[in-house]
Design a protein around this motif. Structure first.
Motif, PDB file in Angstrom:
ATOM      1  N   ALA A 112     123.237  93.762   7.117  1.00 24.23           N
ATOM      2  CA  ALA A 112     123.066  92.571   7.148  1.00 24.23           C
ATOM      3  C   ALA A 112     121.594  92.129   7.441  1.00 24.23           C
ATOM      4  CB  ALA A 112     124.143  91.920   7.807  1.00 24.23           C
ATOM      5  N   SER A 113     121.189  92.940   8.577  1.00 25.88           N
ATOM      6  CA  SER A 113     119.791  92.969   9.009  1.00 25.88           C
ATOM      7  C   SER A 113     118.652  93.152   7.670  1.00 25.88           C
ATOM      8  CB  SER A 113     119.309  93.867   9.932  1.00 25.88           C
ATOM      9  OG  SER A 113     119.369  94.974   9.561  1.00 25.88           O
ATOM     10  N   SER A 114     119.091  93.696   6.801  1.00 23.59           N
ATOM     11  CA  SER A 114     118.164  94.038   5.655  1.00 23.59           C
ATOM     12  C   SER A 114     118.439  93.088   4.357  1.00 23.59           C
ATOM     13  CB  SER A 114     118.409  95.381   4.942  1.00 23.59           C
ATOM     14  OG  SER A 114     117.917  96.193   5.978  1.00 23.59           O
ATOM     15  N   GLY A 115     119.438  91.989   4.900  1.00 23.08           N
ATOM     16  CA  GLY A 115     119.842  90.969   3.641  1.00 23.08           C
ATOM     17  C   GLY A 115     120.769  91.409   2.853  1.00 23.08           C
ATOM     18  N   VAL A 116     121.495  92.639   3.013  1.00 23.79           N
ATOM     19  CA  VAL A 116     122.375  93.007   2.012  1.00 23.79           C
ATOM     20  C   VAL A 116     123.947  92.729   2.803  1.00 23.79           C
ATOM     21  CG1 VAL A 116     123.541  95.191   0.812  1.00 23.79           C
ATOM     22  CG2 VAL A 116     121.034  94.852   1.172  1.00 23.79           C
ATOM     23  N   HIS A 117     124.676  91.976   1.764  1.00 23.52           N
ATOM     24  CA  HIS A 117     126.305  91.704   2.545  1.00 23.52           C
ATOM     25  C   HIS A 117     127.207  92.134   1.569  1.00 23.52           C
ATOM     26  CE1 HIS A 117     124.342  88.927   5.611  1.00 23.52           C
ATOM     27  NE2 HIS A 117     123.483  88.864   4.518  1.00 23.52           N
ATOM     28  N   PHE A 118     128.314  92.900   1.738  1.00 21.31           N
ATOM     29  CA  PHE A 118     129.064  93.242   1.060  1.00 21.31           C
ATOM     30  C   PHE A 118     130.053  92.167   0.572  1.00 21.31           C
ATOM     31  CE2 PHE A 118     127.978  97.010   3.341  1.00 21.31           C
ATOM     32  CZ  PHE A 118     127.905  98.084   2.365  1.00 21.31           C
ATOM     33  N   SER A 119     130.479  92.388  -0.808  1.00 17.51           N
ATOM     34  CA  SER A 119     131.457  91.278  -1.378  1.00 17.51           C
ATOM     35  C   SER A 119     132.696  91.802  -0.923  1.00 17.51           C
ATOM     36  CB  SER A 119     131.214  91.399  -2.978  1.00 17.51           C
ATOM     37  OG  SER A 119     129.892  90.822  -3.400  1.00 17.51           O
ATOM     38  N   GLY A 120     133.161  93.061  -0.782  1.00 19.84           N
ATOM     39  CA  GLY A 120     134.426  93.501  -0.400  1.00 19.84           C
ATOM     40  C   GLY A 120     134.197  95.076  -0.098  1.00 19.84           C
ATOM     41  N   ALA A 121     135.385  95.507   0.326  1.00 16.10           N
ATOM     42  CA  ALA A 121     135.520  96.790   0.715  1.00 16.10           C
ATOM     43  C   ALA A 121     136.837  97.366   0.501  1.00 16.10           C
ATOM     44  CB  ALA A 121     135.499  96.920   2.285  1.00 16.10           C
TER      45      ALA A 121
ATOM     46  N   GLY B 253     112.693  91.939 -16.823  1.00 15.21           N
ATOM     47  CA  GLY B 253     113.020  91.981 -18.249  1.00 15.21           C
ATOM     48  C   GLY B 253     114.333  91.170 -18.547  1.00 15.21           C
ATOM     49  N   ASN B 254     115.096  91.813 -19.537  1.00 12.56           N
ATOM     50  CA  ASN B 254     116.364  91.443 -19.949  1.00 12.56           C
ATOM     51  C   ASN B 254     117.369  91.646 -18.979  1.00 12.56           C
ATOM     52  OD1 ASN B 254     114.923  90.013 -22.101  1.00 12.56           O
ATOM     53  ND2 ASN B 254     115.018  91.778 -23.392  1.00 12.56           N
ATOM     54  N   CYS B 255     117.064  92.247 -18.000  1.00 14.46           N
ATOM     55  CA  CYS B 255     118.418  92.883 -17.284  1.00 14.46           C
ATOM     56  C   CYS B 255     118.861  91.750 -16.204  1.00 14.46           C
ATOM     57  CB  CYS B 255     117.870  93.955 -16.450  1.00 14.46           C
ATOM     58  SG  CYS B 255     117.254  95.601 -17.351  1.00 14.46           S
ATOM     59  N   ASP B 256     119.562  90.786 -16.802  1.00 16.37           N
ATOM     60  CA  ASP B 256     120.041  89.621 -16.116  1.00 16.37           C
ATOM     61  C   ASP B 256     121.379  89.664 -15.644  1.00 16.37           C
ATOM     62  OD1 ASP B 256     119.809  87.283 -15.048  1.00 16.37           O
ATOM     63  OD2 ASP B 256     120.411  86.488 -16.894  1.00 16.37           O
ATOM     64  N   LYS B 257     121.425  90.717 -14.664  1.00 17.62           N
ATOM     65  CA  LYS B 257     122.777  91.010 -14.226  1.00 17.62           C
ATOM     66  C   LYS B 257     122.800  90.606 -12.535  1.00 17.62           C
ATOM     67  CE  LYS B 257     124.635  94.607 -17.069  1.00 17.62           C
ATOM     68  NZ  LYS B 257     125.299  95.735 -17.425  1.00 17.62           N
ATOM     69  N   ILE B 258     124.065  90.130 -12.324  1.00 14.78           N
ATOM     70  CA  ILE B 258     124.360  90.084 -10.970  1.00 14.78           C
ATOM     71  C   ILE B 258     124.785  91.301 -10.385  1.00 14.78           C
ATOM     72  CG2 ILE B 258     125.796  88.690  -9.198  1.00 14.78           C
ATOM     73  CD1 ILE B 258     123.768  86.965 -10.738  1.00 14.78           C
ATOM     74  N   SER B 259     123.870  91.677  -9.199  1.00 14.88           N
ATOM     75  CA  SER B 259     124.553  92.952  -8.734  1.00 14.88           C
ATOM     76  C   SER B 259     125.609  92.607  -7.333  1.00 14.88           C
ATOM     77  CB  SER B 259     123.391  93.511  -8.083  1.00 14.88           C
ATOM     78  OG  SER B 259     122.690  94.267  -9.085  1.00 14.88           O
ATOM     79  N   LYS B 260     126.500  93.278  -7.084  1.00 11.00           N
ATOM     80  CA  LYS B 260     127.759  93.103  -6.205  1.00 11.00           C
ATOM     81  C   LYS B 260     127.774  94.206  -5.341  1.00 11.00           C
ATOM     82  CE  LYS B 260     131.159  90.778  -7.029  1.00 11.00           C
ATOM     83  NZ  LYS B 260     130.916  89.659  -5.840  1.00 11.00           N
ATOM     84  N   GLN B 261     127.520  94.227  -4.214  1.00 11.24           N
ATOM     85  CA  GLN B 261     127.749  95.634  -3.494  1.00 11.24           C
ATOM     86  C   GLN B 261     129.209  95.624  -2.836  1.00 11.24           C
ATOM     87  OE1 GLN B 261     124.841  93.302  -2.468  1.00 11.24           O
ATOM     88  NE2 GLN B 261     124.165  94.554  -4.119  1.00 11.24           N
ATOM     89  N   ILE B 262     129.894  96.934  -3.157  1.00  9.13           N
ATOM     90  CA  ILE B 262     131.131  97.065  -2.376  1.00  9.13           C
ATOM     91  C   ILE B 262     131.253  98.290  -1.761  1.00  9.13           C
ATOM     92  CG2 ILE B 262     133.607  97.628  -3.360  1.00  9.13           C
ATOM     93  CD1 ILE B 262     132.577  94.710  -4.386  1.00  9.13           C
ATOM     94  N   LEU B 263     132.101  98.445  -0.608  1.00 13.94           N
ATOM     95  CA  LEU B 263     132.185  99.362   0.109  1.00 13.94           C
ATOM     96  C   LEU B 263     133.675 100.250   0.018  1.00 13.94           C
ATOM     97  CD1 LEU B 263     131.436 101.347   2.517  1.00 13.94           C
ATOM     98  CD2 LEU B 263     132.708  99.630   4.136  1.00 13.94           C
ATOM     99  N   LEU B 264     133.508 101.692  -0.697  1.00 13.76           N
ATOM    100  CA  LEU B 264     134.603 102.482  -0.374  1.00 13.76           C
ATOM    101  C   LEU B 264     134.335 103.420   0.576  1.00 13.76           C
ATOM    102  CD1 LEU B 264     136.945 103.311  -2.138  1.00 13.76           C
ATOM    103  CD2 LEU B 264     135.295 104.988  -3.534  1.00 13.76           C
ATOM    104  N   PHE B 265     135.434 103.374   1.548  1.00 11.16           N
ATOM    105  CA  PHE B 265     135.411 103.848   2.647  1.00 11.16           C
ATOM    106  C   PHE B 265     136.439 104.612   3.297  1.00 11.16           C
ATOM    107  CE2 PHE B 265     135.311 103.899   7.594  1.00 11.16           C
ATOM    108  CZ  PHE B 265     134.138 104.153   7.838  1.00 11.16           C
ATOM    109  N   ASN B 266     136.358 105.700   4.146  1.00 16.28           N
ATOM    110  CA  ASN B 266     137.305 106.183   4.920  1.00 16.28           C
ATOM    111  C   ASN B 266     136.542 107.107   5.884  1.00 16.28           C
ATOM    112  OD1 ASN B 266     140.133 106.789   5.562  1.00 16.28           O
ATOM    113  ND2 ASN B 266     139.379 108.877   5.131  1.00 16.28           N
ATOM    114  N   CYS B 267     137.328 107.211   7.186  1.00 13.67           N
ATOM    115  CA  CYS B 267     136.570 108.254   8.091  1.00 13.67           C
ATOM    116  C   CYS B 267     137.740 109.097   8.678  1.00 13.67           C
ATOM    117  CB  CYS B 267     135.729 107.622   9.004  1.00 13.67           C
ATOM    118  SG  CYS B 267     136.533 106.563   9.907  1.00 13.67           S
TER     119      CYS B 267
ATOM    120  N   GLY C 204     134.117  88.542  -5.171  1.00 11.09           N
ATOM    121  CA  GLY C 204     133.324  87.869  -4.149  1.00 11.09           C
ATOM    122  C   GLY C 204     134.194  86.763  -3.375  1.00 11.09           C
ATOM    123  N   ASP C 205     135.174  86.372  -4.030  1.00  9.81           N
ATOM    124  CA  ASP C 205     136.161  85.036  -3.774  1.00  9.81           C
ATOM    125  C   ASP C 205     137.180  85.245  -2.806  1.00  9.81           C
ATOM    126  OD1 ASP C 205     134.438  83.666  -5.505  1.00  9.81           O
ATOM    127  OD2 ASP C 205     135.705  84.084  -7.264  1.00  9.81           O
TER     128      ASP C 205
END
Length: 542
Positions: free
Chosen positions: A401-410, A369-383, A483-484
């Motif tokens: 990564a094996s599924s084709g998903v790569h984080f822009s940042g963490a 449809g009109n949902c023309d957005k760029i999606s970026k994957q970010i990790l928010l992490f602690n353990c 992502g830069d």
């Protein structure tokens, strides 16, 4: 004071171990003769035990039984640990039970019988609540291990279950899968049927030997298939939930059979091979916050694309096995390869059923449809520092990564997040003391080495400024999330991660980025710790 203690109970020392004093506390509260009447389902495991309990509770509630569910840990409020008919116990009722038990135990304190540690007390409290509320079934999730866990004061459960086992809590349970399995199988009781799911041979051998020693039937149940759900979706997301759901179905069937209630549910001549409608309703309605949960940031109006788009994907995975499952779930969500509905009333009109192309720089292009957005994957992490991030982070990065998903940042935040309330909708204020962020910088270094193959010098990483304050001057520029990458000093290599001094600052950074870039959808995976997930949920609800 009392309210504060109850709601901040997770800050106390979480001691789970069963000791002789707990057995002495039971008669003090008048519970000893009534625990067996709770018709208990007792579940241990490394991963999936909470989901199994949630599925079991929902199934039996849909079958018409009054249910009591005891789980741990809680994410926001201690009352989450105690559900009556699927709902967290009301605050007024909880406080009444809490202080009734507390006062009775305090009045009987002696040198040889001190007040019980927190988890032991909460276990006793669960027995008290469920007995007085006259539930038909009590479902108890083991806190830690099994044999020495406080919940193992249960002598006569109706049925026991062990969910998937893995390497976790090595300091308490042992450094081999066999040692861990021995602790988990400690909940088995004579004459009580037991169920488990497919396990690695080392664990299965121990579980089977324990069952043979007690001369009890042990059944290994296979994962449910989508066909058995008659077109319905499991309410808890992730392929691993088909294993947990299958265990729950077997536990509930056994419970119905051994309590003489099978005929009330199985109308086809008592044929248990069928999946009753009540079971299907339970499997499609069970809930367990903080596990594969999707939340849209409420400060953005999803109907107005000019305001930005920020979505949190929350999962408290903290073991290698659960991290792998979390990564597989998030990858499906990020790519739109799913049919489930986000657990939020503010979902975007283009959230589900999307075909998306994923590129290695962490961008995904929405194609509907009109949902023309760029999606970026970010990790928010602690353990927690007892975990091994050198296993967890590469596992997360590699599986995605094996599924084709790569984080822009963490973004890496402190283990104890400190923040004040959100004011004026957008701004977040906080005044925190100096803190040691060396663990978070260590996480960042592992991330960068895994993603970019390069180590970096922590001495050159404006650590001092990051620790001193939370001002935007101490945070990376928003372009970092585009992502830069960014660098602290001329000549530094670009980095795709940052240490942020508090959770509130991290949320502010994400919101600022989403607000200033309305053409981008930020998909933020929050994982590594259930405590972190709880903090995020608490902050988002303010």
């Amino acid at each position: 004071m009392r309210n504060e203690y109850c709601n901040n109970a997770s800050n106390g020392l979480m001691l789970y171990s069963l000791d002789s004093n707990l057995l002495k506390d039971v008669p003090i509260l008048g519970l000893e003769e009534n625990i067996a009447g709770l018709n208990i389902i007792h579940v241990a495991g490394t991963k999936g035990k909470g989901s199994t309990c949630a599925f079991s509770e929902a199934i039996l509630r849909e079958c018409g039984f009054k249910t009591g569910l005891f789980t741990s840990p809680h994410l926001i409020d201690v009352r989450e640990r105690f559900r009556l008919d699927g709902i967290d116990i009301a605050e007024e009722k909880f406080l009444q039970y809490f202080w009734d038990c507390w006062d009775q135990l305090r009045d009987n304190v002696t040198k040889d019988l001190p007040m019980p540690p927190l988890f032991q007390f909460l276990t006793l409290l669960a027995f008290k609540i469920f007995i007085d509320e006259k539930v038909d079934v009590g479902i108890f999730e083991v806190g830690l291990g099994g044999e020495k866990d406080s919940t193992n004061v249960i002598k006569e459960p109706v049925v026991c279950g062990i969910s998937s086992l893995g390497m976790d809590h090595l300091d308490s349970l042992g450094d081999t899968l066999g040692k861990i399995a021995l602790h988990k199988a400690g909940i088995f009781k004579p004459n009580v049927p037991a169920f488990t799911v497919p396990q690695l041979p080392e664990a299965m051998n121990v579980i089977s030997q324990k069952a043979q020693l007690l001369r009890i039937p042990l059944e290994v149940v296979q994962p449910l298939t989508r066909g058995e759900l008659n077109g319905l979706q499991l309410s808890l997301a992730g392929d691993h939930q088909f294993v947990n759901a299958s265990l729950a179905v077997s536990l509930c069937k056994s419970w119905l059979r051994h309590t003489g209630n099978s005929e009330k549910v199985f109308t086809n001549d008592g044929c248990e091979a069928d999946m009753p409608d009540a079971f299907l309703r339970g499997l499609s309605s069970a809930r367990l916050p903080g596990r594969a949960q999707i939340v849209h940031d409420a400060i953005f109006r999803s109907s107005d694309t000019a305001t930005g788009d920020l979505v949190y994907y929350l999962d408290g995975a903290h073991s290698p096995e659960s991290m792998d499952a979390c990564a597989r779930w998030f990858s499906k969500m990020a790519k739109g390869d799913h049919k489930s509905t986000p657990l939020s009333s503010s979902k975007s009109s283009c959230e589900n059923g999307l075909g998306e192309a994923v590129s290695k720089n962490g961008f995904t292009k929405q194609e509907k449809g009109n949902c023309d957005k760029i999606s970026k994957q970010i990790l928010l992490f602690n353990c927690m520092e007892v975990r091994n991030p050198q296993i967890l982070l590469p596992k997360l990065i590699g599986t995605c990564a094996s599924s084709g998903v790569h984080f822009s940042g963490a973004l890496f935040v402190p283990s104890i997040s400190t923040y004040n309330k959100v004011v004026s909708g957008y701004s977040i204020t906080s005044n925190i003391p100096l803190r040691n962020l060396s663990w978070q910088f260590n996480l960042q270094r592992i991330w960068e080495k895994t993603v970019n193959g390069k180590d970096f010098d922590l001495d050159r990483n404006s650590m001092t400024e990051c620790i001193k304050n939370e001002s935007t001057d101490a945070l990376p520029p928003l372009e970092f999330l585009h992502g830069d990458g960014y660098r602290d000093f001329p000549g530094d290599s670009f980095r795709s991660s940052a240490v942020v001094p508090s959770l509130s600052s991290a949320i502010k950074l994400l919101r600022d980025c989403a607000r200033e870039n309305p053409s981008i959808r930020l998909q933020v995976l929050v994982t590594g710790s259930l405590h972190l997930v709880g903090d995020v949920l608490r902050l988002l609800k303010r």
